[in-house]
Scaffold this motif. Structure first.
Motif, PDB file in Angstrom:
ATOM      1  N   TYR A 247      -4.229   2.888 -12.816  1.00 41.34           N
ATOM      2  CA  TYR A 247      -4.133   2.379 -14.183  1.00 41.34           C
ATOM      3  C   TYR A 247      -5.503   2.340 -14.846  1.00 41.34           C
ATOM      4  O   TYR A 247      -6.492   1.975 -14.224  1.00 41.34           O
ATOM      5  N   GLN A 248      -5.525   2.690 -16.125  1.00 44.46           N
ATOM      6  CA  GLN A 248      -6.781   2.819 -16.856  1.00 44.46           C
ATOM      7  C   GLN A 248      -6.845   1.864 -18.041  1.00 44.46           C
ATOM      8  O   GLN A 248      -5.893   1.143 -18.338  1.00 44.46           O
ATOM      9  N   SER A 249      -8.004   1.868 -18.699  1.00 41.05           N
ATOM     10  CA  SER A 249      -8.203   1.199 -19.996  1.00 41.05           C
ATOM     11  C   SER A 249      -8.229  -0.318 -19.906  1.00 41.05           C
ATOM     12  O   SER A 249      -7.864  -1.007 -20.859  1.00 41.05           O
ATOM     13  N   ARG A 250      -8.677  -0.857 -18.787  1.00 39.89           N
ATOM     14  CA  ARG A 250      -8.743  -2.311 -18.651  1.00 39.89           C
ATOM     15  C   ARG A 250      -9.756  -2.893 -19.640  1.00 39.89           C
ATOM     16  O   ARG A 250     -10.853  -2.374 -19.809  1.00 39.89           O
TER      17      ARG A 250
ATOM     18  N   HIS B 165     -13.867  12.838 -20.372  1.00 41.16           N
ATOM     19  CA  HIS B 165     -15.311  12.574 -20.416  1.00 41.16           C
ATOM     20  C   HIS B 165     -15.733  11.490 -19.420  1.00 41.16           C
ATOM     21  O   HIS B 165     -16.552  11.743 -18.540  1.00 41.16           O
ATOM     22  N   GLU B 166     -15.171  10.292 -19.556  1.00 44.91           N
ATOM     23  CA  GLU B 166     -15.664   9.177 -18.746  1.00 44.91           C
ATOM     24  C   GLU B 166     -15.340   9.350 -17.266  1.00 44.91           C
ATOM     25  O   GLU B 166     -16.219   9.208 -16.408  1.00 44.91           O
ATOM     26  N   TYR B 167     -14.092   9.670 -16.958  1.00 49.84           N
ATOM     27  CA  TYR B 167     -13.730   9.843 -15.544  1.00 49.84           C
ATOM     28  C   TYR B 167     -14.338  11.120 -14.970  1.00 49.84           C
ATOM     29  O   TYR B 167     -14.704  11.163 -13.788  1.00 49.84           O
ATOM     30  N   ALA B 168     -14.460  12.148 -15.794  1.00 47.33           N
ATOM     31  CA  ALA B 168     -15.113  13.375 -15.332  1.00 47.33           C
ATOM     32  C   ALA B 168     -16.574  13.110 -14.991  1.00 47.33           C
ATOM     33  O   ALA B 168     -17.101  13.611 -13.989  1.00 47.33           O
ATOM     34  N   ALA B 169     -17.249  12.307 -15.828  1.00 47.61           N
ATOM     35  CA  ALA B 169     -18.649  11.966 -15.572  1.00 47.61           C
ATOM     36  C   ALA B 169     -18.777  11.148 -14.291  1.00 47.61           C
ATOM     37  O   ALA B 169     -19.700  11.355 -13.490  1.00 47.61           O
ATOM     38  N   LEU B 170     -17.865  10.212 -14.086  1.00 45.50           N
ATOM     39  CA  LEU B 170     -17.875   9.418 -12.853  1.00 45.50           C
ATOM     40  C   LEU B 170     -17.701  10.323 -11.634  1.00 45.50           C
ATOM     41  O   LEU B 170     -18.417  10.172 -10.632  1.00 45.50           O
ATOM     42  N   ALA B 171     -16.758  11.248 -11.735  1.00 45.14           N
ATOM     43  CA  ALA B 171     -16.514  12.155 -10.607  1.00 45.14           C
ATOM     44  C   ALA B 171     -17.756  12.979 -10.275  1.00 45.14           C
ATOM     45  O   ALA B 171     -18.109  13.153  -9.102  1.00 45.14           O
ATOM     46  N   ARG B 172     -18.435  13.479 -11.292  1.00 45.04           N
ATOM     47  CA  ARG B 172     -19.663  14.243 -11.058  1.00 45.04           C
ATOM     48  C   ARG B 172     -20.727  13.378 -10.394  1.00 45.04           C
ATOM     49  O   ARG B 172     -21.432  13.814  -9.481  1.00 45.04           O
TER      50      ARG B 172
ATOM     51  N   THR C 299      -6.720  10.006 -23.116  1.00 47.30           N
ATOM     52  CA  THR C 299      -6.747  11.246 -22.334  1.00 47.30           C
ATOM     53  C   THR C 299      -7.993  12.065 -22.651  1.00 47.30           C
ATOM     54  O   THR C 299      -8.656  12.575 -21.750  1.00 47.30           O
ATOM     55  N   LEU C 300      -8.320  12.180 -23.932  1.00 49.20           N
ATOM     56  CA  LEU C 300      -9.393  13.071 -24.354  1.00 49.20           C
ATOM     57  C   LEU C 300     -10.791  12.485 -24.156  1.00 49.20           C
ATOM     58  O   LEU C 300     -11.767  13.231 -24.042  1.00 49.20           O
ATOM     59  N   VAL C 301     -10.892  11.157 -24.147  1.00 48.27           N
ATOM     60  CA  VAL C 301     -12.204  10.532 -23.929  1.00 48.27           C
ATOM     61  C   VAL C 301     -12.295   9.957 -22.517  1.00 48.27           C
ATOM     62  O   VAL C 301     -13.134  10.368 -21.723  1.00 48.27           O
ATOM     63  N   GLU C 302     -11.409   9.030 -22.194  1.00 54.39           N
ATOM     64  CA  GLU C 302     -11.445   8.467 -20.839  1.00 54.39           C
ATOM     65  C   GLU C 302     -11.219   9.553 -19.783  1.00 54.39           C
ATOM     66  O   GLU C 302     -11.969   9.668 -18.812  1.00 54.39           O
ATOM     67  N   GLY C 303     -10.154  10.332 -19.971  1.00 54.08           N
ATOM     68  CA  GLY C 303      -9.808  11.333 -18.973  1.00 54.08           C
ATOM     69  C   GLY C 303     -10.791  12.481 -18.892  1.00 54.08           C
ATOM     70  O   GLY C 303     -11.243  12.853 -17.803  1.00 54.08           O
TER      71      GLY C 303
ATOM     72  N   VAL D 101      -5.969  14.416 -12.210  1.00 53.18           N
ATOM     73  CA  VAL D 101      -5.484  13.247 -12.953  1.00 53.18           C
ATOM     74  C   VAL D 101      -4.372  13.677 -13.904  1.00 53.18           C
ATOM     75  O   VAL D 101      -4.566  14.551 -14.753  1.00 53.18           O
ATOM     76  N   SER D 102      -3.211  13.034 -13.771  1.00 53.81           N
ATOM     77  CA  SER D 102      -2.073  13.287 -14.654  1.00 53.81           C
ATOM     78  C   SER D 102      -1.825  12.054 -15.516  1.00 53.81           C
ATOM     79  O   SER D 102      -1.595  10.959 -14.991  1.00 53.81           O
ATOM     80  N   PRO D 103      -1.854  12.191 -16.847  1.00 51.88           N
ATOM     81  CA  PRO D 103      -1.622  11.039 -17.737  1.00 51.88           C
ATOM     82  C   PRO D 103      -0.126  10.724 -17.808  1.00 51.88           C
ATOM     83  O   PRO D 103       0.559  11.052 -18.769  1.00 51.88           O
ATOM     84  N   ILE D 104       0.378  10.034 -16.807  1.00 48.67           N
ATOM     85  CA  ILE D 104       1.807   9.929 -16.557  1.00 48.67           C
ATOM     86  C   ILE D 104       2.559   9.067 -17.573  1.00 48.67           C
ATOM     87  O   ILE D 104       3.772   9.204 -17.730  1.00 48.67           O
ATOM     88  N   ALA D 105       1.862   8.188 -18.284  1.00 51.21           N
ATOM     89  CA  ALA D 105       2.536   7.330 -19.255  1.00 51.21           C
ATOM     90  C   ALA D 105       2.377   7.825 -20.687  1.00 51.21           C
ATOM     91  O   ALA D 105       2.813   7.155 -21.625  1.00 51.21           O
ATOM     92  N   PHE D 106       1.776   8.995 -20.867  1.00 48.48           N
ATOM     93  CA  PHE D 106       1.496   9.509 -22.194  1.00 48.48           C
ATOM     94  C   PHE D 106       2.223  10.830 -22.419  1.00 48.48           C
ATOM     95  O   PHE D 106       2.250  11.683 -21.536  1.00 48.48           O
ATOM     96  N   VAL D 107       2.775  11.024 -23.606  1.00 50.82           N
ATOM     97  CA  VAL D 107       3.421  12.299 -23.917  1.00 50.82           C
ATOM     98  C   VAL D 107       2.637  13.098 -24.949  1.00 50.82           C
ATOM     99  O   VAL D 107       3.054  14.180 -25.349  1.00 50.82           O
TER     100      VAL D 107
END
Length: 305
Positions: free
Chosen positions: A230-233, A278-285, A272-276, A260-266
């Motif tokens: 779960y994201q966006s806390r 950019h932010e999570y991609a940066a963390l992964a790197r 998705t475009l910022v957290e998914g 990462v699959s945005p399972i609650a978003f259609v």
């Protein structure tokens, strides 16, 4: 000819930098979001919106200054209207959009639907999993606004509907194949989070998210390692977990990359475009979690439509 109105509901998003603060104020003014009396909630909403305005503007700047959620929803409305015209030529169908926290608001859409004078009205939240903070809030807002004709029918939720499940599975599979079918990938189904107290009060959201994830995973035997996160806390309350960033850290510690699959978003938007992307991609790197992949939302996948 029977007239059918379909109303699509979503959160909405600011259409430019000047709309960010009023959008946030509307969001935090919702009693489904902050469950305090109005005399406390409304000043608090303005204070929170002011405190978050700069960071939110920076996020929307990454997407060109505003949210893509309305254009995405308009594409879905057009696709659905075309599909209805083809499947049910006996109906005069029209698809409308009502957003909760930014334009077009329910009041405007309610007037448009009433002018159409439908015989039947289908209320369709674009939240596959029901929550008091999303679907219930939008439907309550619509009930307040609409005074037009037509027998009303509500689609409350559709967490395991075949079309939704197939669309997510196809997006995930295509993303994985395009990346070269990496074997060392953990599939993370990431959904917007909620405070634990909301779930404890009986909100079915978490159970429905997990049901969607299980149904999608069942179509993806090539990706047996999967988890819901779960994201966006925000705020100080304890939220349901694990958090998406913690799930990425765990995958890295296990020597895995993530998809990462945005399972609650259609549809694509800030989460998705910022957290998914950019932010999570940066963390992964930063922590060496590779590969980092993100599957797109279904948006106008024919199965979803």
């Amino acid at each position: 000819m029977t007239r059918l109105a379909v109303v699509l509901f979503n959160l909405g998003g600011p259409d430019g930098p000047e709309a960010v603060k009023p959008f946030l104020t509307n969001l935090f003014s919702d009693p489904a979001i902050i469950t305090l009396p109005a005399i406390v909630r409304l000043p608090l909403a303005r204070m929170i919106a002011g405190g978050r305005e700069s960071a939110a503007k920076a996020n929307y700047a990454i997407m060109g200054g505003g949210s893509p959620l309305l254009p995405e929803t308009q594409r879905q409305a057009q696709a659905l209207q075309s599909a209805l015209a083809s499947a049910r030529p006996d109906l005069e169908s029209r698809v409308f959009i009502a957003m909760r926290y930014w334009k077009p608001f329910a009041d405007q859409t309610a007037r448009e639907v009433a002018a159409f004078a439908p015989d039947q009205v289908v209320l369709l939240p674009l939240y596959p999993q029901f929550s008091t903070t999303t679907s219930a809030s939008s439907l309550k807002d619509w009930a307040r606004a609409y005074r037009g004709p037509g027998a009303s029918h509500t689609v409350c939720c559709y967490p395991t509907t075949q079309g939704l499940v197939e669309a997510h599975a196809r997006a995930i599979s295509q993303t994985w194949i395009k990346a070269g079918r990496p074997a060392n990938v953990r599939l993370l189904f990431s959904a917007h989070g909620l405070p634990e107290k909301i779930i404890a009060a009986g909100d079915p959201y978490q159970a429905q998210v997990e049901a969607t994830a299980a149904a999608v995973a069942a179509l993806l035997p090539e990706l047996p390692d999967w988890e819901v996160c779960y994201q966006s806390r925000v705020g100080r309350l304890k939220w349901i977990g694990p958090s998406t960033d913690d799930a990425i850290r765990t995958a890295a510690a296990d020597g895995k990359g993530v998809l990462v699959s945005p399972i609650a978003f259609v549809s694509e938007h800030v989460e998705t475009l910022v957290e998914g992307d950019h932010e999570y991609a940066a963390l992964a790197r930063q922590i060496g979690c590779a590969p980092y992949l993100r599957s797109p939302t279904p948006t106008i996948d024919p199965a979803l439509i």
